[in-house]
Design a protein around this motif. Structure first.
Motif, short mmCIF file in Angstrom:
data_model
loop_
_atom_site.label_atom_id
_atom_site.label_comp_id
_atom_site.label_asym_id
_atom_site.label_seq_id
_atom_site.Cartn_x
_atom_site.Cartn_y
_atom_site.Cartn_z
N LEU A 240 31.38 56.91 -13.87
CA LEU A 240 31.67 57.22 -12.48
C LEU A 240 33.16 57.43 -12.21
O LEU A 240 33.53 57.93 -11.16
CB LEU A 240 31.11 56.12 -11.57
CG LEU A 240 29.72 56.45 -11.04
CD1 LEU A 240 28.91 55.23 -10.70
CD2 LEU A 240 29.85 57.37 -9.82
N TRP A 241 33.98 57.07 -13.15
CA TRP A 241 35.41 57.36 -13.03
C TRP A 241 35.73 58.71 -13.67
O TRP A 241 36.65 59.40 -13.26
CB TRP A 241 36.22 56.26 -13.70
CG TRP A 241 37.67 56.22 -13.30
CD1 TRP A 241 38.27 56.90 -12.28
CD2 TRP A 241 38.69 55.44 -13.91
NE1 TRP A 241 39.62 56.59 -12.21
CE2 TRP A 241 39.90 55.69 -13.21
CE3 TRP A 241 38.71 54.54 -14.97
CZ2 TRP A 241 41.11 55.08 -13.56
CZ3 TRP A 241 39.90 53.94 -15.31
CH2 TRP A 241 41.09 54.21 -14.62
N PHE A 242 34.95 59.09 -14.67
CA PHE A 242 35.29 60.25 -15.49
C PHE A 242 34.32 61.41 -15.36
O PHE A 242 34.24 62.27 -16.23
CB PHE A 242 35.39 59.81 -16.96
CG PHE A 242 36.49 58.81 -17.20
CD1 PHE A 242 37.81 59.21 -17.27
CD2 PHE A 242 36.21 57.45 -17.31
CE1 PHE A 242 38.83 58.29 -17.47
CE2 PHE A 242 37.22 56.52 -17.52
CZ PHE A 242 38.54 56.94 -17.59
N THR A 243 33.57 61.45 -14.26
CA THR A 243 32.63 62.53 -14.00
C THR A 243 32.76 62.96 -12.55
O THR A 243 32.89 62.11 -11.66
CB THR A 243 31.18 62.09 -14.28
OG1 THR A 243 31.10 61.47 -15.58
CG2 THR A 243 30.22 63.27 -14.23
N ASP A 244 32.66 64.22 -12.31
CA ASP A 244 32.71 64.75 -10.95
C ASP A 244 31.60 64.09 -10.12
O ASP A 244 30.42 64.20 -10.44
CB ASP A 244 32.49 66.26 -10.98
CG ASP A 244 32.66 66.93 -9.63
OD1 ASP A 244 32.58 66.24 -8.60
OD2 ASP A 244 32.85 68.15 -9.61
N PRO A 245 31.95 63.35 -9.06
CA PRO A 245 30.91 62.68 -8.28
C PRO A 245 29.91 63.62 -7.65
O PRO A 245 28.75 63.24 -7.42
CB PRO A 245 31.70 61.90 -7.22
CG PRO A 245 33.04 62.56 -7.16
CD PRO A 245 33.30 63.06 -8.54
N ASP A 246 30.31 64.86 -7.37
CA ASP A 246 29.36 65.82 -6.81
C ASP A 246 28.28 66.20 -7.81
O ASP A 246 27.21 66.68 -7.42
CB ASP A 246 30.10 67.08 -6.34
CG ASP A 246 30.91 66.83 -5.09
OD1 ASP A 246 30.58 65.89 -4.33
OD2 ASP A 246 31.90 67.56 -4.87
#
Length: 221
Positions: free
Chosen positions: A124-130
Motif C-alpha cells: 500500500l506504500w508502493f502501489t498506486d492506490p487508484d
C-alpha cells in the motif's frame, strides 16, 4: 509491475527479526519501524477463523503472529528471497499461506474474501492506490478492516515519489515508486474508493534520538 529485483535486493539488507520481543513472545505484530513499539494485531480486530491478507508480507513475522491467533493468514510478496526466508523462519506455524506475485494482479485473480487486509511498509506504500484500493475492496468482506502503515510524508512531497534501494558501491541504486499522502488526504482517498470509518494518525517515535513517527491508517470495507 512491481520490480522484483529491487525487493530481492532489499531483502538482503533487512535485518532478521529477533527470536523474541521484549515481552519474551516468539511471535508478535509490529506496525512501526521501531521494535516493541506501537499497537499490535488488535488494530485488525481478528480472531480464530478469520481470513487475513498481508500485502507485502516480507519475511512473514506479522503474518506468523496472525496465524497463531487462529486466522488463515495469507501473505503476498514479489520477492522470492523474502518468501523463502519466511518459509524457513516460520515452518512450524500452521495456517500460513505464502504466494508470490504482484498484489494488484493476485487480488484481481483470486476468488477468496478476507476479514482483514493489511500492509506494513508494504504494497500500500508502493502501489498506486487508484489501482490497489478497488481490488482490495472487492475482496474485503463487508465491515472488514483495511489497515496499513508507512513513514509519514515529507512536507510538500505528496503523491508518487521515488525511493532508492542501495546496492554495492560500484552499482547504481535501484528505484521503486511509493505514494505519500498526509493523513487527511488518505482518509479522503479511502472514502473516494468506498471505504468507511477511515482514520489516519501519526504514531510518535519512541523516546530516543530518532524522531520520525509512523503513519497508521485504518478503514472498513
Amino acid at each position: 509491475m512491481t520490480d522484483t529485483k529491487a525487493w530481492d535486493t532489499y531483502s538482503q539488507q533487512k535485518p532478521e527479526r529477533h527470536p523474541t520481543n521484549a515481552a519474551g513472545e516468539t511471535t508478535w505484530f509490529n506496525w512501526t519501524q521501531y521494535p516493541d513499539h506501537g499497537p499490535g494485531a488488535e488494530v485488525l480486530g481478528i480472531g480464530p477463523g478469520a481470513a487475513v491478507l498481508d500485502l507485502g508480507c516480507g519475511k512473514g513475522g506479522n503474518l506468523a503472529h496472525c496465524a497463531t491467533l487462529g486466522a488463515r493468514a495469507v501473505g503476498i510478496d514479489v520477492s522470492l528471497a523474502q518468501l523463502r526466508a519466511a518459509e524457513a523462519r516460520w515452518a512450524d506455524i500452521d495456517g500460513m499461506v505464502l504466494r508470490r506475485g504482484d498484489a494488484v494482479q493476485l487480488l484481481a485473480d483470486t476468488a477468496e474474501d478476507f476479514d482483514a487486509v493489511y500492509s506494513v511498509f508494504g504494497a500500500l506504500w508502493f502501489t498506486d492506490p487508484d489501482e490497489l484500493l478497488p481490488v482490495i475492496r472487492k475482496r474485503l468482506r463487508p465491515g472488514g478492516v483495511l489497515a496499513f502503515s508507512q513513514r509519514p510524508p515529507i512536507e510538500g512531497c505528496y503523491g508518487c515519489q521515488a525511493s532508492y534501494i542501495n546496492r554495492s558501491e560500484d552499482e547504481d541504486p535501484l528505484v521503486v515508486k511509493r505514494w505519500d499522502y498526509e493523513p487527511e488526504r488518505w482518509m479522503e482517498i479511502l472514502a473516494d474508493h468506498g471505504f468507511t470509518a477511515a482514520s489516519a494518525r501519526v504514531l510518535p517515535a519512541p523516546p530516543g534520538r530518532r524522531k520520525v513517527g509512523t503513519l497508521l491508517v485504518r478503514a472498513r470495507g
